[in-house]
Design a protein around this motif. Structure first.
Motif, short mmCIF file in Angstrom:
data_model
loop_
_atom_site.label_atom_id
_atom_site.label_comp_id
_atom_site.label_asym_id
_atom_site.label_seq_id
_atom_site.Cartn_x
_atom_site.Cartn_y
_atom_site.Cartn_z
N GLY A 67 23.50 107.48 72.45
CA GLY A 67 22.34 106.60 72.55
C GLY A 67 21.04 107.36 72.36
N THR A 68 20.95 108.55 72.96
CA THR A 68 19.74 109.35 72.85
C THR A 68 19.49 109.79 71.41
N VAL A 69 20.54 110.30 70.76
CA VAL A 69 20.39 110.78 69.38
C VAL A 69 20.07 109.63 68.43
N ALA A 70 20.79 108.52 68.57
CA ALA A 70 20.53 107.36 67.71
C ALA A 70 19.11 106.84 67.91
N GLY A 71 18.69 106.74 69.17
CA GLY A 71 17.34 106.27 69.46
C GLY A 71 16.28 107.23 68.93
N ALA A 72 16.53 108.53 69.06
CA ALA A 72 15.57 109.52 68.56
C ALA A 72 15.45 109.45 67.04
N ALA A 73 16.57 109.29 66.36
CA ALA A 73 16.55 109.19 64.90
C ALA A 73 15.78 107.96 64.45
N VAL A 74 16.08 106.84 65.06
CA VAL A 74 15.40 105.60 64.69
C VAL A 74 13.92 105.68 65.04
N GLY A 75 13.60 106.20 66.23
CA GLY A 75 12.21 106.33 66.64
C GLY A 75 11.44 107.29 65.76
N GLY A 76 12.08 108.39 65.36
CA GLY A 76 11.43 109.35 64.46
C GLY A 76 11.12 108.75 63.11
N ILE A 77 12.07 108.01 62.56
CA ILE A 77 11.86 107.36 61.26
C ILE A 77 10.75 106.31 61.37
N ALA A 78 10.82 105.50 62.42
CA ALA A 78 9.80 104.47 62.60
C ALA A 78 8.44 105.09 62.85
N GLY A 79 8.38 106.15 63.66
CA GLY A 79 7.12 106.80 63.97
C GLY A 79 6.49 107.50 62.78
N SER A 80 7.32 107.97 61.85
CA SER A 80 6.79 108.67 60.67
C SER A 80 6.06 107.73 59.72
N SER A 81 6.25 106.45 59.89
CA SER A 81 5.59 105.49 59.01
C SER A 81 4.18 105.15 59.48
N VAL A 82 3.74 105.81 60.58
CA VAL A 82 2.41 105.56 61.13
C VAL A 82 1.45 106.65 60.66
N GLY A 83 0.27 106.28 60.25
CA GLY A 83 -0.78 107.24 59.91
C GLY A 83 -0.57 107.93 58.58
N GLY A 84 -1.45 108.90 58.30
CA GLY A 84 -1.38 109.67 57.06
C GLY A 84 -0.45 110.85 57.22
N ASP A 85 -0.78 111.95 56.52
CA ASP A 85 0.08 113.13 56.55
C ASP A 85 0.27 113.69 57.96
N ARG A 86 -0.84 114.05 58.61
CA ARG A 86 -0.76 114.62 59.95
C ARG A 86 -0.34 113.56 60.98
N GLY A 99 12.01 107.01 71.22
CA GLY A 99 13.28 106.43 70.77
C GLY A 99 14.47 107.02 71.50
N GLY A 100 14.44 108.32 71.78
CA GLY A 100 15.53 108.96 72.53
C GLY A 100 15.65 108.39 73.93
N LEU A 101 14.50 108.22 74.60
CA LEU A 101 14.52 107.64 75.95
C LEU A 101 15.02 106.20 75.92
N ALA A 102 14.51 105.44 74.96
CA ALA A 102 14.93 104.04 74.84
C ALA A 102 16.41 103.94 74.48
N GLY A 103 16.87 104.81 73.57
CA GLY A 103 18.28 104.79 73.17
C GLY A 103 19.21 105.08 74.32
N ALA A 104 18.84 106.05 75.17
CA ALA A 104 19.66 106.38 76.34
C ALA A 104 19.73 105.20 77.30
N ALA A 105 18.58 104.54 77.52
CA ALA A 105 18.53 103.39 78.42
C ALA A 105 19.33 102.21 77.86
N ILE A 106 19.23 102.01 76.55
CA ILE A 106 19.98 100.92 75.92
C ILE A 106 21.48 101.18 76.02
N GLU A 107 21.91 102.41 75.77
CA GLU A 107 23.34 102.74 75.87
C GLU A 107 23.86 102.46 77.27
#
Length: 158
Positions: A67-86, A99-107
């Motif tokens: 759950g943690t890894v899946a949530g972190a992966a999804v959260g990282g992908i979703a978070g990377s779509s915010v803002g410019g380069d930095r 996403g990792g915290l949410a994924g662990a709680a969801i699991e």
């Protein structure tokens, strides 16, 4: 480029839903009528007794890295779509942590199970309490039950 980022964000949420359903499918049965493959064709000690009390309990869900890894992966992908380069890099890190915290709680929530604590007075006068998943067996105090033991596994059945 914005179309690609928003598309990836939707894919990330789709992956999260798939992960949640996969985790629900991983929840193993812990009731009196559920046996693992390893328990098949093994001798068990059988005792008889009278059910003294039945109490509903909650069996906590699994807390694996899935759950943690899946949530972190999804959260990282979703978070990377915010803002410019930095902003994209910072968003990816923040998204991965959240996403990792949410994924662990969801699991844990998806795999949580209703259970029963069964207190049995054995024929020799001793008491034994067993917690197992509630599979709708509707045990009632005063009824005669069987206790099956196999190494570290104990279950109550009719």
């Amino acid at each position: 480029m914005d179309g690609v980022k928003s598309c990836c964000g939707w894919r990330a949420w789709g992956l999260a839903l798939v992960a949640v359903f996969a985790l629900g499918a991983c929840a193993s049965g812990q009731g009196g009528a559920t046996y693992s493959r390893d328990e098949a064709r093994r001798a068990m000690v059988v005792q008889f007794g009278t059910l003294e009390s039945v109490r509903p309990v909650l069996i906590e869900g699994t807390k694996s890295p899935v759950g943690t890894v899946a949530g972190a992966a999804v959260g990282g992908i979703a978070g990377s779509s915010v803002g410019g380069d930095r902003g994209s890099a910072i968003g990816a890190v923040v998204g991965a942590v959240a996403g990792g915290l949410a994924g662990a709680a969801i699991e844990e929530g998806v795999t949580r199970t209703q259970g029963v604590e069964l207190t049995v007075r054995l024929e020799n006068g001793q008491y034994l309490a067993v917690v197992q998943a509630d599979q709708g067996e509707r045990f009632l105090p005063g009824e005669r039950v069987r206790i099956l033991r196999d190494g570290g596994t104990t279950r109550v059945t009719r």
